[in-house]
Design a protein around this motif. Structure first.
Motif, PDB file in Angstrom:
ATOM      1  N   PHE A   1       0.849  -1.199   0.000  1.00 59.18           N
ATOM      2  CA  PHE A   1       0.000   0.000   0.000  1.00 59.18           C
ATOM      3  C   PHE A   1       0.881   1.246   0.000  1.00 59.18           C
ATOM      4  CE2 PHE A   1       0.536  -1.012   4.566  1.00 59.18           C
ATOM      5  CZ  PHE A   1       0.994   0.202   5.053  1.00 59.18           C
ATOM      6  N   GLU A   2       0.288   2.372  -0.397  1.00 60.38           N
ATOM      7  CA  GLU A   2       0.995   3.647  -0.420  1.00 60.38           C
ATOM      8  C   GLU A   2       0.584   4.481   0.782  1.00 60.38           C
ATOM      9  OE1 GLU A   2       0.705   5.818  -4.034  1.00 60.38           O
ATOM     10  OE2 GLU A   2       1.160   4.083  -5.307  1.00 60.38           O
ATOM     11  N   ILE A   3       1.490   5.347   1.205  1.00 58.49           N
ATOM     12  CA  ILE A   3       1.172   6.231   2.322  1.00 58.49           C
ATOM     13  C   ILE A   3       1.098   7.680   1.843  1.00 58.49           C
ATOM     14  CG2 ILE A   3       2.371   4.689   3.918  1.00 58.49           C
ATOM     15  CD1 ILE A   3       4.455   7.141   4.143  1.00 58.49           C
ATOM     16  N   ALA A   4       0.498   8.508   2.689  1.00 56.75           N
ATOM     17  CA  ALA A   4       0.443   9.943   2.436  1.00 56.75           C
ATOM     18  C   ALA A   4       0.645  10.654   3.761  1.00 56.75           C
ATOM     19  CB  ALA A   4      -0.894  10.325   1.805  1.00 56.75           C
ATOM     20  N   THR A   5       0.950  11.942   3.701  1.00 55.72           N
ATOM     21  CA  THR A   5       1.145  12.724   4.920  1.00 55.72           C
ATOM     22  C   THR A   5       0.352  14.018   4.851  1.00 55.72           C
ATOM     23  OG1 THR A   5       3.100  13.897   4.081  1.00 55.72           O
ATOM     24  CG2 THR A   5       3.479  11.800   5.242  1.00 55.72           C
ATOM     25  N   SER A   6       0.014  14.525   6.016  1.00 49.73           N
ATOM     26  CA  SER A   6      -0.679  15.802   6.119  1.00 49.73           C
ATOM     27  C   SER A   6      -0.023  16.596   7.244  1.00 49.73           C
ATOM     28  CB  SER A   6      -2.155  15.572   6.431  1.00 49.73           C
ATOM     29  OG  SER A   6      -2.813  16.794   6.727  1.00 49.73           O
ATOM     30  N   ARG A   7       0.089  17.898   7.075  1.00 47.22           N
ATOM     31  CA  ARG A   7       0.726  18.746   8.081  1.00 47.22           C
ATOM     32  C   ARG A   7      -0.151  19.945   8.410  1.00 47.22           C
ATOM     33  NH1 ARG A   7       4.110  16.690   4.555  1.00 47.22           N
ATOM     34  NH2 ARG A   7       6.164  15.873   5.167  1.00 47.22           N
TER      35      ARG A   7
ATOM     36  N   THR B   1      -7.007   3.173   2.681  1.00 47.81           N
ATOM     37  CA  THR B   1      -8.025   3.083   3.730  1.00 47.81           C
ATOM     38  C   THR B   1      -8.111   4.328   4.598  1.00 47.81           C
ATOM     39  OG1 THR B   1      -6.504   2.101   5.331  1.00 47.81           O
ATOM     40  CG2 THR B   1      -7.674   0.587   3.844  1.00 47.81           C
ATOM     41  N   GLY B   2      -7.089   5.170   4.536  1.00 47.62           N
ATOM     42  CA  GLY B   2      -7.058   6.352   5.391  1.00 47.62           C
ATOM     43  C   GLY B   2      -6.617   6.069   6.807  1.00 47.62           C
ATOM     44  N   GLU B   3      -6.262   4.809   7.119  1.00 47.07           N
ATOM     45  CA  GLU B   3      -5.862   4.456   8.488  1.00 47.07           C
ATOM     46  C   GLU B   3      -4.640   5.253   8.921  1.00 47.07           C
ATOM     47  OE1 GLU B   3      -3.922   0.779  11.046  1.00 47.07           O
ATOM     48  OE2 GLU B   3      -4.977   0.305   9.183  1.00 47.07           O
ATOM     49  N   VAL B   4      -4.708   5.820  10.126  1.00 45.97           N
ATOM     50  CA  VAL B   4      -3.593   6.596  10.669  1.00 45.97           C
ATOM     51  C   VAL B   4      -2.507   5.633  11.126  1.00 45.97           C
ATOM     52  CG1 VAL B   4      -2.862   8.222  12.442  1.00 45.97           C
ATOM     53  CG2 VAL B   4      -5.111   8.463  11.391  1.00 45.97           C
ATOM     54  N   LEU B   5      -1.291   5.851  10.636  1.00 43.94           N
ATOM     55  CA  LEU B   5      -0.154   4.993  10.985  1.00 43.94           C
ATOM     56  C   LEU B   5       0.796   5.661  11.965  1.00 43.94           C
ATOM     57  CD1 LEU B   5       0.706   3.626   7.407  1.00 43.94           C
ATOM     58  CD2 LEU B   5      -0.650   2.505   9.186  1.00 43.94           C
TER      59      LEU B   5
ATOM     60  N   GLN C   1      -8.359   4.028  13.471  1.00 50.50           N
ATOM     61  CA  GLN C   1      -9.277   4.955  12.814  1.00 50.50           C
ATOM     62  C   GLN C   1      -8.665   5.558  11.553  1.00 50.50           C
ATOM     63  OE1 GLN C   1     -10.323   7.046  16.769  1.00 50.50           O
ATOM     64  NE2 GLN C   1     -12.120   7.428  15.504  1.00 50.50           N
ATOM     65  N   SER C   2      -9.539   6.041  10.685  1.00 48.39           N
ATOM     66  CA  SER C   2      -9.103   6.654   9.439  1.00 48.39           C
ATOM     67  C   SER C   2      -9.144   8.170   9.559  1.00 48.39           C
ATOM     68  CB  SER C   2     -10.018   6.224   8.285  1.00 48.39           C
ATOM     69  OG  SER C   2     -11.310   6.788   8.441  1.00 48.39           O
ATOM     70  N   VAL C   3      -8.391   8.838   8.698  1.00 50.83           N
ATOM     71  CA  VAL C   3      -8.407  10.302   8.703  1.00 50.83           C
ATOM     72  C   VAL C   3      -9.793  10.820   8.315  1.00 50.83           C
ATOM     73  CG1 VAL C   3      -5.938  10.634   8.315  1.00 50.83           C
ATOM     74  CG2 VAL C   3      -7.455  10.318   6.342  1.00 50.83           C
TER      75      VAL C   3
END
Length: 343
Positions: free
Chosen positions: A254-260, A287-291, A315-317
Motif C-alpha cells: 500500500f501507499e502512504i500519504a502525509t498531512s501537516r 483506507t485512510g488508516e492513521v499509521l 481509525q481513518s483520517v
C-alpha cells in the motif's frame, strides 16, 4: 549475607535499566556523569559537552542551556535527533538548538573521555575512526541511552538466555521465553525486555502480564503507545515515522500519504506566544488508516493522546476529520491536520 527464599505461583521480573556508557568513557559522577547523576549536580558547569542527541541529550541540553550553560552536543550518527521523524527533527533543531548557545558536532564520537578539571574529550570521525580534535570542557553528560539491568538474576537456572543486547526474551503476553518456548509462570516487563523503553510502556506491560496471569488474554499494542521529549516546546509522537510507514507499505502493498498543520495558524498558540510547531499525520492512501502522528509544539505531550487513541482503534483520517474540537484550543492543530488529509 543472609539468604532468603521466596516462593510464588507467578513471578514478574522488572529489574529496569541502567545508563549505557560506551568504551573509552570514564565516569566519575561529578565532572563526567550519566543522566541519573545529571539531575543531582551541586553546581552548574559553565560549559557542558553532551554525548548523544536523543531524548536524554535533547532534554538536558534544553535545561542546561536555559540555565545559562554553554553546550557542545556530540552525535555519532550523521544527523541530530536520529530517532525522530525528519520533518519534526528539522524544525526542533531550528527552534531548540540553532538559536541557543549550543554547538553541534555530527558524525563525531567521543573516543575517550577523561574526568577532571577540565574534562578532556578525544573526538574521532564515526565512520573512518580517524582522530578529529581534542576539546576541554567543564563537564560531560553521557547521554548514550540505557541498557537492561539483567545481570545476576539467575535466569540460567530456568534455562533462559538473554539476547545479544542482554534483553530478556518475552512474547506479546509478557511471558518469558526459553529457546522460543514459554517458561511457565515467569514474566518480564519494562526496560529489561527491550520492547519499548518507556516508563508508561512498562506500566502497560505490567497490567498486561497480570491480565494474562489471571487468565484474561491480552497483548500490548506498541504502535499506539506515545512517546515524548519534555523540551520547551515539547516533541511527541505515536506510531510509525514516515520512513517506517513507507517500508511497511512496500512490504504489505500500500501507499502512504502525509498531512501537516502548523501552530502558527492556531489561535491558542498565538495567544500564548508559542507559535513554533507542527503536527504531522501519516496515513494509508487506500483506507485512510492513521499509521503515525508526530507533533512539535506547545503541550505536544498532551496533544498526542488523541492520536494514540485513534491509532489504537485503527481509525481513518476520514472519520477523524469529522470530530469536533473546542475552539480556541491547541487540539485544533490535529483537527486541521486530519481535515487536510481527508480532502
Amino acid at each position: 549475607m543472609v539468604k532468603k527464599t521466596i516462593t510464588a505461583k507467578d513471578i514478574i521480573l522488572s529489574p529496569g535499566s541502567i545508563p549505557f556508557v560506551p568504551p573509552g568513557i570514564e565516569v566519575d559522577g561529578k565532572t563526567v556523569f550519566t543522566s541519573d547523576q545529571g539531575v543531582k549536580l551541586e553546581s552548574l558547569p559553565d560549559w557542558v559537552a553532551i554525548i548523544g542527541s536523543g531524548y536524554i541529550g535533547l532534554e538536558f541540553s534544553d535545561i542546561y542551556s536555559a540555565l545559562g550553560c554553554e553546550i557542545t552536543m556530540i552525535e555519532a550518527l550523521d544527523q541530530l535527533m536520529p530517532g525522530f521523524d525528519r520533518d519534526i527533527a528539522k524544525l526542533a533543531e531550528r527552534v531548540l538548538i540553532t538559536p541557543r548557545d549550543i554547538e553541534t558536532k555530527v558524525g563525531i564520537y567521543a573516543k575517550k573521555v577523561i574526568p577532571g578539571s577540565p574534562v578532556v574529550i578525544e573526538l574521532a570521525n564515526f565512520k573512518t575512526k580517524e582522530d578529529v580534535e581534542v576539546i576541554e570542557v567543564d563537564a560531560c553528560l553521557v547521554a548514550t541511552g540505557r541498557i537492561p539491568a539483567t545481570k545476576n538474576l539467575g535466569l540460567e537456572s530456568v534455562g533462559v538466555e538473554v539476547d545479544r543486547r542482554n534483553f530478556i526474551p518475552v512474547d506479546d503476553r509478557m511471558a518469558v521465553l526459553s529457546a522460543g518456548e514459554v517458561v511457565p509462570n515467569l514474566w518480564a516487563i519494562g526496560d529489561a525486555n527491550g520492547k519499548m523503553m518507556l516508563a508508561h510502556a512498562a506500566s502497560a506491560q505490567g497490567i498486561i502480564a497480570v491480565e494474562n496471569i489471571v487468565g484474561r488474554e491480552r497483548i500490548v499494542d506498541y504502535r499506539s503507545i506515545p512517546a515524548a521529549a519534555f523540551t520547551h516546546p515539547e516533541v511527541s509522537y505515536v506510531g510509525l515515522t514516515e520512513t517506517a510507514a513507507k517500508e511497511l507499505g512496500q512490504t504489505e502493498g500500500f501507499e502512504i500519504a502525509t498531512s501537516r498543520s502548523y501552530f502558527k495558524g492556531n489561535s491558542k498558540a498565538l495567544a500564548e506566544n508559542e507559535a513554533d510547531g507542527i503536527a504531522k499525520v501519516i496515513y494509508r492512501k487506500d483506507t485512510g488508516e492513521v499509521l503515525g502522528v508526530h507533533i512539535f509544539g506547545l503541550h505536544a505531550s498532551d496533544l498526542i493522546h488523541e492520536a494514540s487513541a485513534a491509532i489504537a482503534n485503527r481509525q481513518s483520517v476520514q472519520s477523524l476529520a469529522h470530530l469536533v474540537h473546542a475552539h480556541p484550543t491547541l487540539s485544533e492543530v490535529l483537527d486541521e491536520a486530519y481535515k487536510r488529509a481527508a480532502i
